[in-house]
Design an enzyme around this catalytic site. Structure first.
Site, PDB file in Angstrom:
ATOM      1  N   TYR A  15       0.825  -1.216   0.000  1.00 59.34           N
ATOM      2  CA  TYR A  15       0.000   0.000   0.000  1.00 59.34           C
ATOM      3  C   TYR A  15       0.860   1.267   0.000  1.00 59.34           C
ATOM      4  CZ  TYR A  15      -3.829  -3.095   1.633  1.00 59.34           C
ATOM      5  OH  TYR A  15      -4.748  -4.100   1.783  1.00 59.34           O
ATOM      6  N   HIS A  36       0.395 -11.788   1.966  1.00 59.96           N
ATOM      7  CA  HIS A  36      -0.622 -10.984   1.265  1.00 59.96           C
ATOM      8  C   HIS A  36      -1.355 -11.752   0.163  1.00 59.96           C
ATOM      9  CE1 HIS A  36      -1.647  -6.530   0.273  1.00 59.96           C
ATOM     10  NE2 HIS A  36      -2.674  -7.305   0.070  1.00 59.96           N
TER      11      HIS A  36
END
Length: 274
Positions: free
Chosen positions: A47, A105
């Site tokens: 991110y 992730h």
């Protein structure tokens, strides 16, 4: 606010996500979320806003120890030594010496899952993370991860909203004592156009966002991540603990699921979904 207890972890049922959130927005809105009552903050290496999250937490009035902080290791960092180094970098950016939950992730079969899980366990043993989990894993990968891990796998973070049936993954998680953490609850805005959700929201005197978030957390061992950059919406999204959906309302929302409901399935990352 209530907590989900899962494989030794106690996780606030409603989290605040920062996916695709610019650093300036993070610094402005995360302190507001904490002031409102959120105690579960979610970010990730990819991110590119961990530093802003760390600054926001540090500048808020809520002590670090009261916050459940999650980050995720990106797939390019799955080799053992790269993994350890990336976690150290995340901790530095987040201005903390531990995270409450660290996730893989996405699946990445270029690195053996045993190596990935081994690295997860190593950072937990070292005290850098309190709990470990996975994200975007299939039921088969969930089972493999649990078998390979000395530490309990506490959650699988997955896309979940009214248009996507995740009952197969949910059943698997319950059998393994894991929670599910749902992201994309608003289905990229599609929920706001749905007549069933409009009707339920009208009946309850709540917004569609509140109805959807309540639907998520009212299920067994399911955590919802909400996300907004609007201050009024932060307060609204947190205000879901003063009502309950009926069994009929829950089922009506479940019935919105369809075969083409999945939104997040990036080429080169997505597994063959359940």
């Amino acid at each position: 606010m209530f907590d989900i207890k899962t494989n030794g972890a106690t996780i606030p049922a409603l989290g605040f996500g920062t996916f695709r959130m610019a650093e300036d927005d993070v610094k402005r809105i995360v302190p507001k979320a904490l002031e409102t009552g959120f105690r579960h903050i979610d970010t990730a290496q990819i991110y590119e806003n961990e530093a802003a999250v760390g600054e926001a937490i540090e500048t808020s009035d809520v002590p670090r120890k009261e916050i459940f902080l999650t980050t995720k290791v990106w797939v390019k960092n799955y080799r053992h030594d790269d993994f350890i180094a990336s976690v150290d970098e995340s901790l530095k950016k987040l201005r903390t010496d531990y995270v409450d939950l660290l996730l893989l992730h996405w699946p990445n079969d270029e690195v053996p899952l045993a190596e990935q899980i081994g690295a997860l366990n190593d950072v937990k043993t070292a005290g850098k993370v309190r709990h470990v989990g996975v994200s975007n894993f299939t039921t088969a990968l969930m089972n493999d991860a649990v078998e390979l891990s000395d530490a309990p796998i506490v959650t699988n973070q997955i896309e979940y909203h009214p248009f996507l049936d995740q009952s197969v993954v949910m059943d698997a998680a319950n059998k393994l004592g894991m929670s599910l953490t749902g992201y994309y609850a608003m289905a990229d805005g599609k929920v706001f156009e749905n007549e069933t959700l409009k009707a339920i929201a009208s009946d309850e005197g709540k917004s569609i966002a509140q109805i959807v978030l309540r639907w998520v957390i009212q299920q067994n061992n399911v955590i919802a991540l909400s996300k907004t950059v609007g201050e009024a919406r932060v307060v609204e999204n947190f205000d879901i603990f003063d009502f309950e959906l009926t069994g009929e309302q829950m089922q009506a929302i479940h019935d919105l699921a369809n075969e083409n409901g999945r939104i997040v399935s990036p080429d080169g990352l997505a597994p063959y979904w359940d």
